[in-house]
Design an enzyme around this catalytic site. Structure first.
Site, mmCIF file in Angstrom:
data_model
loop_
_atom_site.group_PDB
_atom_site.id
_atom_site.type_symbol
_atom_site.label_atom_id
_atom_site.label_comp_id
_atom_site.label_asym_id
_atom_site.label_seq_id
_atom_site.Cartn_x
_atom_site.Cartn_y
_atom_site.Cartn_z
ATOM 1 N N LYS A 152 3.769 -6.570 0.791
ATOM 2 C CA LYS A 152 3.830 -7.670 1.749
ATOM 3 C C LYS A 152 2.748 -7.497 2.796
ATOM 4 O O LYS A 152 2.368 -6.355 3.042
ATOM 5 C CB LYS A 152 5.189 -7.780 2.440
ATOM 6 C CG LYS A 152 5.857 -6.490 2.918
ATOM 7 C CD LYS A 152 5.212 -5.588 3.921
ATOM 8 C CE LYS A 152 4.764 -6.060 5.254
ATOM 9 N NZ LYS A 152 4.148 -4.958 6.068
ATOM 10 N N TYR A 236 9.060 -9.306 8.709
ATOM 11 C CA TYR A 236 10.444 -8.830 8.546
ATOM 12 C C TYR A 236 11.413 -9.679 9.360
ATOM 13 O O TYR A 236 12.576 -9.826 8.980
ATOM 14 C CB TYR A 236 10.565 -7.354 8.949
ATOM 15 C CG TYR A 236 9.928 -6.440 7.936
ATOM 16 C CD1 TYR A 236 10.495 -6.275 6.679
ATOM 17 C CD2 TYR A 236 8.747 -5.760 8.222
ATOM 18 C CE1 TYR A 236 9.912 -5.454 5.737
ATOM 19 C CE2 TYR A 236 8.152 -4.934 7.282
ATOM 20 C CZ TYR A 236 8.741 -4.793 6.045
ATOM 21 O OH TYR A 236 8.153 -3.989 5.092
HETATM 22 P P1 NAD Z 1 -3.353 2.330 4.619
HETATM 23 O O1 NAD Z 1 -4.459 1.940 5.502
HETATM 24 O O2 NAD Z 1 -2.626 3.604 4.901
HETATM 25 O O3 NAD Z 1 -3.850 2.388 3.100
HETATM 26 C C1 NAD Z 1 -4.716 1.441 2.556
HETATM 27 C C2 NAD Z 1 -5.360 2.010 1.315
HETATM 28 O O4 NAD Z 1 -6.270 1.065 0.803
HETATM 29 C C3 NAD Z 1 -6.138 3.300 1.586
HETATM 30 O O5 NAD Z 1 -5.879 4.232 0.569
HETATM 31 C C4 NAD Z 1 -7.572 2.852 1.521
HETATM 32 O O6 NAD Z 1 -8.447 3.879 1.075
HETATM 33 C C5 NAD Z 1 -7.484 1.738 0.502
HETATM 34 N N1 NAD Z 1 -8.612 0.822 0.566
HETATM 35 C C6 NAD Z 1 -9.330 0.399 -0.492
HETATM 36 N N2 NAD Z 1 -10.290 -0.424 -0.103
HETATM 37 C C7 NAD Z 1 -10.235 -0.511 1.226
HETATM 38 C C8 NAD Z 1 -10.977 -1.210 2.203
HETATM 39 N N3 NAD Z 1 -12.009 -1.985 1.863
HETATM 40 N N4 NAD Z 1 -10.632 -1.074 3.509
HETATM 41 C C9 NAD Z 1 -9.578 -0.319 3.861
HETATM 42 N N5 NAD Z 1 -8.811 0.378 2.961
HETATM 43 C C10 NAD Z 1 -9.160 0.271 1.669
HETATM 44 O O7 NAD Z 1 -2.337 1.104 4.598
HETATM 45 P P2 NAD Z 1 -0.802 1.114 4.169
HETATM 46 O O8 NAD Z 1 0.041 1.299 5.378
HETATM 47 O O9 NAD Z 1 -0.597 2.012 3.026
HETATM 48 O O10 NAD Z 1 -0.621 -0.439 3.745
HETATM 49 C C11 NAD Z 1 -1.054 -0.918 2.486
HETATM 50 C C12 NAD Z 1 -0.267 -2.197 2.155
HETATM 51 O O11 NAD Z 1 1.106 -1.871 2.075
HETATM 52 C C13 NAD Z 1 -0.370 -3.301 3.199
HETATM 53 O O12 NAD Z 1 -0.406 -4.548 2.579
HETATM 54 C C14 NAD Z 1 0.890 -3.161 4.019
HETATM 55 O O13 NAD Z 1 1.328 -4.367 4.593
HETATM 56 C C15 NAD Z 1 1.866 -2.681 2.960
HETATM 57 N N6 NAD Z 1 2.950 -1.860 3.537
HETATM 58 C C16 NAD Z 1 4.219 -2.194 3.238
HETATM 59 C C17 NAD Z 1 5.256 -1.466 3.759
HETATM 60 C C18 NAD Z 1 6.671 -1.803 3.395
HETATM 61 O O14 NAD Z 1 7.579 -1.302 4.039
HETATM 62 N N7 NAD Z 1 6.894 -2.603 2.376
HETATM 63 C C19 NAD Z 1 4.996 -0.395 4.609
HETATM 64 C C20 NAD Z 1 3.683 -0.071 4.880
HETATM 65 C C21 NAD Z 1 2.654 -0.815 4.344
#
Ligand code: NAD
Length: 383
Positions: A152, A236
């Site tokens: 999401k 949420y």
């Molecule tokens: P994060 O920044 O920790 O991770 C993002 C990942 O994408 C990294 O591994 C990064 O290397 C990679 N990536 C690849 N190309 C990239 C670019 N061009 N720029 C930046 N990063 C790049 O983020 P996250 O917290 O893991 O979130 C990722 C997704 O998951 C989002 O859509 C977020 O909304 C979702 N999320 C959902 C929940 C949930 O409870 N359902 C919780 C956290 C995050």
């Protein structure tokens, strides 16, 4: 006074959750333009043999959520397991390979990702990238013949969501959104108490979700995130209001909060508050922020109230009603969510949290932004 049904509820949930890994008590089914229902379901395992096959999942994007939540949850899943990864960082690939005993042929980067179509080990691709990258990778995964879970918010525009749904449909693949709270007993109880009108008609829902965000992250880029806290955590509140009310709002008004930190919030909103109006006069008052910690969902109804605080966390959700505290099992939300999707794939049935629900929510998020931008009351049609 104690909540009289606590022991029954707890027992019911324990039986339900342990007997039907990953099965939500309620299912999303769009009925008319402005209503939907949470359908009570039999456990997915009822009357059928427990499938022995565990489907293979590949995580795309090894950031915080994949590392700290999804990969550990995949050690607890029964119907799917972590078999592959897609990462642009070779050091991460090495680390994950040894930590999770992955084989070389199941490790991809963003360039060779499409060749995943030739890999029978991988049944499901889970897209866990920054929001603006969801559409591209969901579509590529579907074209590679894989079922897809997308985090999401589903995407940064309504058009992208529609394209993603179409790509999965064209490829006859299932699509689901990472809405883990549809598998979480406290949130399911909010839906149950609301939709069954246990305390009568709901007059007011209050929902707040916010956090104090670190600087210099993609979440603060309009291009990468599609917006600020509304896209990330305010979603949420939208979800909580809808499953508690069990129907769609008819209109929204919204107001962006003042920016007190232009360094962090040069591109996206710092905070936003909005109000949903429902047919019949009920309202929902919501707030989201990237500067303040908030985590709350409450319904005030004709004959009582029920609430969660915190409401949307991975762990430690607490609930209370006018009759006393809720005492429900604490589950691994992500494990249940992924097992449920694997069950859907194995049984060829639509997810309770399908792409259409992600699209619906992105339409609502866009309407909230429009209401804040124009100062007008925006009608919510064609959800
Ligand atoms: P994060 O920044 O920790 O991770 C993002 C990942 O994408 C990294 O591994 C990064 O290397 C990679 N990536 C690849 N190309 C990239 C670019 N061009 N720029 C930046 N990063 C790049 O983020 P996250 O917290 O893991 O979130 C990722 C997704 O998951 C989002 O859509 C977020 O909304 C979702 N999320 C959902 C929940 C949930 O409870 N359902 C919780 C956290 C995050």
């Amino acid at each position: 006074m104690n909540f009289t049904n606590i022991s029954t509820s707890r027992r019911k949930f324990i039986q339900h959750v342990s007997g039907a890994i990953g099965t939500s008590l309620f299912a999303f089914s769009a009925k008319t333009a402005n209503s939907f229902s949470f359908r009570e379901e039999l456990p997915a395992t009822a009357g059928i043999q427990q499938p022995e096959k565990q489907l293979g999942i590949a995580l795309v994007g090894l950031g915080k959520y994949s590392t700290e939540q999804l990969a550990p949850a995949l050690q607890e899943t029964k119907r799917c397991k972590l078999v592959g990864i897609v990462t642009g960082t070779p050091e991460k690939a090495e680390k994950w390979k040894s930590k999770y005993s992955l084989v070389d042929k199941n490790i991809y980067d963003y360039q060779n990702f499409d060749s995943i179509k030739n890999n029978p080990d991988i049944d499901i691709v889970y897209v866990v990238l920054p929001n603006s990258m969801h559409a591209e990778y969901v579509i590529r995964a579907a074209k590679a013949g894989k079922h897809v879970i997308c985090e999401k918010p589903m995407a940064v525009s309504v058009q992208e969501c529609e394209d993603m749904i179409k790509a999965c449909k064209d490829a006859s693949r299932l699509l689901s959104i990472g809405y883990r709270l549809h598998f979480e007993p406290y949130n399911l109880t909010m839906a149950e108490l609301g939709t069954k009108k246990t305390y009568g008609e709901i007059k007011l829902v209050t929902a707040r979700d916010g956090m104090d965000i670190e600087p210099n992250v993609w979440r603060l880029s309009k291009k990468m995130a599609g917006g600020g806290p509304l896209m990330d955590v305010g979603i949420y509140c939208v979800q909580g209001v809808l499953y508690t009310m069990g129907k769609y709002p008819i209109a929204v008004t919204a107001k962006e909060g003042p920016k007190t930190d232009m360094k962090r919030f040069s591109e996206v909103e710092q905070s936003l508050s909005w109000q949903f109006d429902f047919a019949g006069g009920a309202i929902a008052s919501c707030e989201t922020s990237y500067a303040d910690e908030m985590n709350f969902l409450r319904a005030d109804a004709e004959r009582g109230w029920f609430q969660l605080e915190p409401a949307y966390e991975y762990k430690g959700i607490k609930g209370e009603t006018a009759k006393g505290k809720l005492d429900l099992p604490h589950v691994n939300q992500q494990a249940l969510q992924m097992d449920d999707f694997a069950t859907c794939v194995l049984q060829n049935k639509k997810s309770k949290v399908p792409g259409e629900m992600g699209l619906r929510d992105v339409k609502i998020l866009m309407a909230i932004y429009e209401a804040a931008r124009t100062g007008k009351r925006i009608e919510l049609k064609n959800l």
